[in-house]
Design an enzyme around this catalytic site. Structure first.
Site, PDB file in Angstrom:
ATOM      1  N   GLY A   1       1.340   7.529  -4.492  1.00 34.49           N
ATOM      2  CA  GLY A   1       1.919   6.447  -4.236  1.00 34.49           C
ATOM      3  C   GLY A   1       3.349   6.478  -4.288  1.00 34.49           C
TER       4      GLY A   1
ATOM      5  N   PRO B   1       7.188   5.400  -5.767  1.00 36.91           N
ATOM      6  CG  PRO B   1       9.347   6.402  -5.781  1.00 36.91           C
ATOM      7  CD  PRO B   1       8.314   6.145  -4.908  1.00 36.91           C
TER       8      PRO B   1
ATOM      9  CB  THR C   1       3.313   1.729  -6.411  1.00 34.38           C
ATOM     10  OG1 THR C   1       3.168   3.016  -6.527  1.00 34.38           O
ATOM     11  CG2 THR C   1       3.789   1.531  -4.994  1.00 34.38           C
TER      12      THR C   1
ATOM     13  CE  LYS D   1       3.300   7.178  -8.644  1.00 34.98           C
ATOM     14  NZ  LYS D   1       4.114   6.188  -8.076  1.00 34.98           N
TER      15      LYS D   1
ATOM     16  CD  GLU E   1       0.125  -0.507  13.481  1.00 29.75           C
ATOM     17  OE1 GLU E   1      -1.107  -0.375  13.685  1.00 29.75           O
ATOM     18  OE2 GLU E   1       0.708   0.463  13.483  1.00 29.75           O
TER      19      GLU E   1
ATOM     20  CG  HIS F   1      -3.195   0.304  17.755  1.00 24.81           C
ATOM     21  ND1 HIS F   1      -3.397   1.001  18.871  1.00 24.81           N
ATOM     22  CD2 HIS F   1      -2.066   0.669  16.789  1.00 24.81           C
ATOM     23  CE1 HIS F   1      -2.666   2.414  18.552  1.00 24.81           C
ATOM     24  NE2 HIS F   1      -1.657   1.940  17.594  1.00 24.81           N
TER      25      HIS F   1
HETATM   26  P1  ADP Z   1       5.225   4.323 -11.182  1.00 28.36           P
HETATM   27  O1  ADP Z   1       4.486   5.074 -12.206  1.00 28.36           O
HETATM   28  O2  ADP Z   1       4.236   3.991  -9.890  1.00 28.36           O
HETATM   29  O3  ADP Z   1       6.515   4.886 -10.562  1.00 28.36           O
HETATM   30  P2  ADP Z   1       5.298   2.165 -12.984  1.00 28.36           P
HETATM   31  O4  ADP Z   1       3.891   2.009 -13.478  1.00 28.36           O
HETATM   32  O5  ADP Z   1       6.130   2.914 -13.843  1.00 28.36           O
HETATM   33  O6  ADP Z   1       5.540   2.835 -11.691  1.00 28.36           O
HETATM   34  O7  ADP Z   1       6.235   0.742 -12.673  1.00 28.36           O
HETATM   35  C1  ADP Z   1       7.096   0.256 -13.416  1.00 28.36           C
HETATM   36  C2  ADP Z   1       7.036  -1.153 -13.771  1.00 28.36           C
HETATM   37  O8  ADP Z   1       7.041  -1.781 -12.739  1.00 28.36           O
HETATM   38  C3  ADP Z   1       5.760  -1.432 -14.639  1.00 28.36           C
HETATM   39  O9  ADP Z   1       6.197  -1.258 -16.126  1.00 28.36           O
HETATM   40  C4  ADP Z   1       5.604  -2.822 -14.328  1.00 28.36           C
HETATM   41  O10 ADP Z   1       6.614  -3.654 -14.853  1.00 28.36           O
HETATM   42  C5  ADP Z   1       6.258  -2.925 -12.717  1.00 28.36           C
HETATM   43  N1  ADP Z   1       4.913  -3.038 -12.155  1.00 28.36           N
HETATM   44  C6  ADP Z   1       4.564  -1.920 -11.189  1.00 28.36           C
HETATM   45  N2  ADP Z   1       3.714  -2.242 -10.424  1.00 28.36           N
HETATM   46  C7  ADP Z   1       2.963  -3.089 -10.761  1.00 28.36           C
HETATM   47  C8  ADP Z   1       1.786  -3.985 -10.667  1.00 28.36           C
HETATM   48  N3  ADP Z   1       1.188  -3.686  -9.587  1.00 28.36           N
HETATM   49  N4  ADP Z   1       1.759  -5.236 -11.400  1.00 28.36           N
HETATM   50  C9  ADP Z   1       2.620  -5.453 -12.190  1.00 28.36           C
HETATM   51  N5  ADP Z   1       3.653  -4.671 -12.589  1.00 28.36           N
HETATM   52  C10 ADP Z   1       3.902  -3.671 -12.117  1.00 28.36           C
HETATM   53 ZN    ZN Z   2      -0.382   3.287  16.656  1.00 26.85          ZN
END
Ligand code: ADP
Ligand code: ZN
Length: 605
Positions: free
Chosen positions: A184, A186, A188, A190, A408, A411
């Site tokens: 996914g 950056p 999000t 992970k 969309e 569709h």
């Molecule tokens: P990735 O690893 O996907 O790049 P991170 O997990 O490092 O992203 O996310 C960085 C920061 O963004 C987290 O420490 C948090 O504070 C915030 N964050 C990202 N996604 C979420 C979420 N779904 N819910 C709450 N906080 C989030």
């Molecule tokens: Zn389409």
């Protein structure tokens, strides 16, 4: 702590040695005079003492100044010296001296090497990182800290179960998964999710960046991987988290510059060996994250390795609200701050950017000496962040969003209006990879028998995007190219494989090679020129007719397209129920409108 590179330390020692060597040489460097001057001085009786060292003569004159000169023939000189009554001191030749300096250098190097070989020193300068031990942490993040990723969390709950009660699964003979790939954009969440799993299962968490492994020193990456897994095995069950796995697991190619590539390959191989190696008794789960799953080496994705893949997307408006709420908990909010409208105003923001927004707003409020964070702080923080984003062109322009929403909606409307189609599952205008939106349908059943009507309707659903764009904006865009491709594939199979075309007849043409797009079926050798043209024409007629009919159908329901598109622009994602509600509103409106129409018609009559 400053981490020194080993090469840096070695060069430092060598340079120091070299400097000492030279200083020594300089210290013996007295004023040099020519041999003939020396002879003249000797003749005049000015020389009082000579120190002979090989062919080097160090002289002292009457005023006790020292000079150096070199004699071509020392033994021939002796009688002259004795004659002038000069004190003669002989010393071993300077060869010996040179040797001494060389020994000193060797000693220095050996000393340096010895120092480096001591574990504690190696560790403190980063030569030997104790890779595994250094980073082991217990994570305190829980699933409650992660918002708006419920689908991914659902899938990951199972992993938590494996880690908590490995014996339960092992008893049933089930194979516990070894690797999970989170993919996914950056920010999000992970990393956050991986941490949450570790703490929910209360197991140790070993986080790494993929690039930590790939160093310029051959073999170090691979040995780090081994070190890490050894350490992890001792602490199993546990989680190893590798962020940006593409740094080591990108597709292998021979053409790139080899230096760091070899190193990467060795590291990747070590990782694969380790993953294949540990048994299910040691419950180690490797979670890897990437935003570029498409460039990963396929060896990584094979069964028994990262065979579970979970995709995280940028949050939609409801998910953004949840993330906002999670982060807003940690700051003092002024009453009347409407998080819903804030989350609406953040299309394209990732979780990390939302977290950043809340933080910026809090900082601004503090700078303004307020006790609570209010809407103005949020607005200003947003402006600041969006300015940074625009340079990255992460935010989709308003025009593109509208276009995507109508596409969309097109569709979706076709899906709603035609009977024999797969029901709608979800419509979204959240950008995903290269596409700006998506309309998902769920297949009604898994029977692999489709009617001609179903296939034709599928083509029409595909055409719906382009048709809506044309109706509303009177222009065509490349946004529909994927749809046109899919529709064409269906039409080809309908004519050539299923024999459903009236004109061409119930004939099957060999399509084996055509399915993957490698060979154009129309150029199949066994087909006559005449038939080939008929097939060609038939496919085009089918597609064009479908498009025209879709255009007509949508033309009768432009209001529904507008309603759906507007709703999408606000909500970004509509699930099947929400879309259904819009559809029912539309029907109700139409019913009322036609009532009114009837009334006014009656009045007129
Ligand atoms: P990735 O690893 O996907 O790049 P991170 O997990 O490092 O992203 O996310 C960085 C920061 O963004 C987290 O420490 C948090 O504070 C915030 N964050 C990202 N996604 C979420 C979420 N779904 N819910 C709450 N906080 C989030
Ligand atoms: Zn389409």
């Amino acid at each position: 702590m400053i981490r020194l590179r080993p090469a840096l330390v070695i060069s430092f020692i060598m340079i120091t040695g070299f400097l000492i060597y030279n200083l020594w040489a300089i210290s013996t460097d007295q004023a040099e005079i020519s041999y003939s001057t020396f002879l003249t001085e000797l003749q005049q009786g000015n020389i009082t003492e000579v120190v002979i060292k090989g062919n080097q003569l160090t002289l002292k004159d009457k005023s006790k100044d020292t000079f150096v000169t070199f004699s071509p023939d020392v033994s021939a000189l002796m009688p002259k010296l004795l004659e002038r009554d000069v004190t003669i001191i002989t010393k071993p030749s300077s060869e010996y001296d040179k040797l001494l300096r060389e020994i000193l250098i060797v000693v220095l190097l050996l000393g340096g090497w010895w120092v480096m070989s001591r574990k504690r020193v190696r560790k403190s300068i980063g030569f030997d990182s104790q890779f595994g031990k250094r980073v082991h942490t217990r994570s305190t993040v829980t699933f409650n800290d992660v918002a708006g990723t419920s689908e991914a969390q659902e899938e990951l709950k199972e992993i938590t179960g494996f880690l908590k009660h490995p014996e339960r699964f092992a008893r049933l003979g089930g194979r516990i998964p070894k690797g999970v790939l989170l993919q996914g954009p950056p920010g999000t969440g992970k990393t956050l999710l991986a941490r949450a799993i570790a703490s929910e299962a209360s197991v140790p968490f070993y986080p790494f960046g993929g690039s930590d492994f790939v160093e310029m020193y051959a073999g170090l990456g691979a040995s780090r991987v081994r070190e890490l897994f050894d350490e992890a095995k001792k602490n199993a069950p546990c989680i190893i988290f590798i962020d940006e796995i593409d740094a080591i697991g990108g597709k292998r190619s021979g053409t790139l510059k080899s230096g760091s590539n070899d190193e990467r390959e060795q590291t990747l191989n070590a990782l694969l060996v380790e993953m294949d190696g540990f048994s299910t008794v040691e419950t180690i789960i490797v979670i890897a994250a990437t935003n570029r799953a498409d460039i990963l080496d396929s060896a990584l994705l094979r069964p028994g390795r990262f065979d579970r893949q979970i995709t995280l997307t940028l949050p939609d408006v409801k998910e953004r609200l949840k993330i906002l709420e999670v982060h807003a908990k940690s700051v003092a909010m002024a009453s009347g701050v409407d998080l819903i409208s804030i989350s609406r105003s953040l299309p394209g923001f990732s979780g990390a950017e939302i977290a950043n927004l809340v933080n910026e707003a809090a900082l601004l409020a503090a700078r303004r000496r307020k006790s609570k964070v209010d809407l103005q702080d949020f607005e200003d923080a947003k402006d600041k962040i969006i300015m940074g984003l625009e340079r990255r062109s992460a935010v989709v322009s308003e025009k593109a969003r509208r276009q995507a929403a109508y596409h969309e909606a097109g569709h979706a409307v076709v899906t709603m209006l035609l009977a024999n189609t797969d029901p709608l599952h979800k419509i979204t205008i959240m950008p995903r990879g290269r596409s700006l939106g998506l309309t998902q349908q769920v297949p009604l059943d898994d029977l692999h028998v489709f009617s001609k009507e179903y296939l034709v309707n599928r083509i029409k659903v595909m055409m719906g995007g382009r048709a809506a764009e044309e109706l509303v904006f009177s222009e065509q865009t490349t946004g529909a190219s994927g749809d046109i491709r899919t529709a064409t594939d269906i039409a080809i199979r309908l004519v050539c494989e299923f024999g459903m075309s009236r004109k061409v007849g119930p004939v099957a043409f060999d399509l084996d090679q055509a399915i993957d797009g490698s060979v154009d079926p129309i150029h199949y050798q066994g087909i006559s020129e005449q038939t080939r043209r008929e097939i060609d024409l038939e496919i085009r007629i089918l597609l064009t007719e479908c498009y025209d009919e879709t255009l007509t159908l949508l033309g009768k329901h432009t209001d529904l397209i507008h309603m759906l598109a507007e709703s999408l622009l606000v909500n970004e994602t509509l699930d099947s129920e929400e879309a259904e509600i819009v559809y029912r509103c539309y029907q109700k409106r139409r019913a009322i409108d036609s009532e009114k129409q009837k009334d006014s018609d009656q009045k007129r009559n």
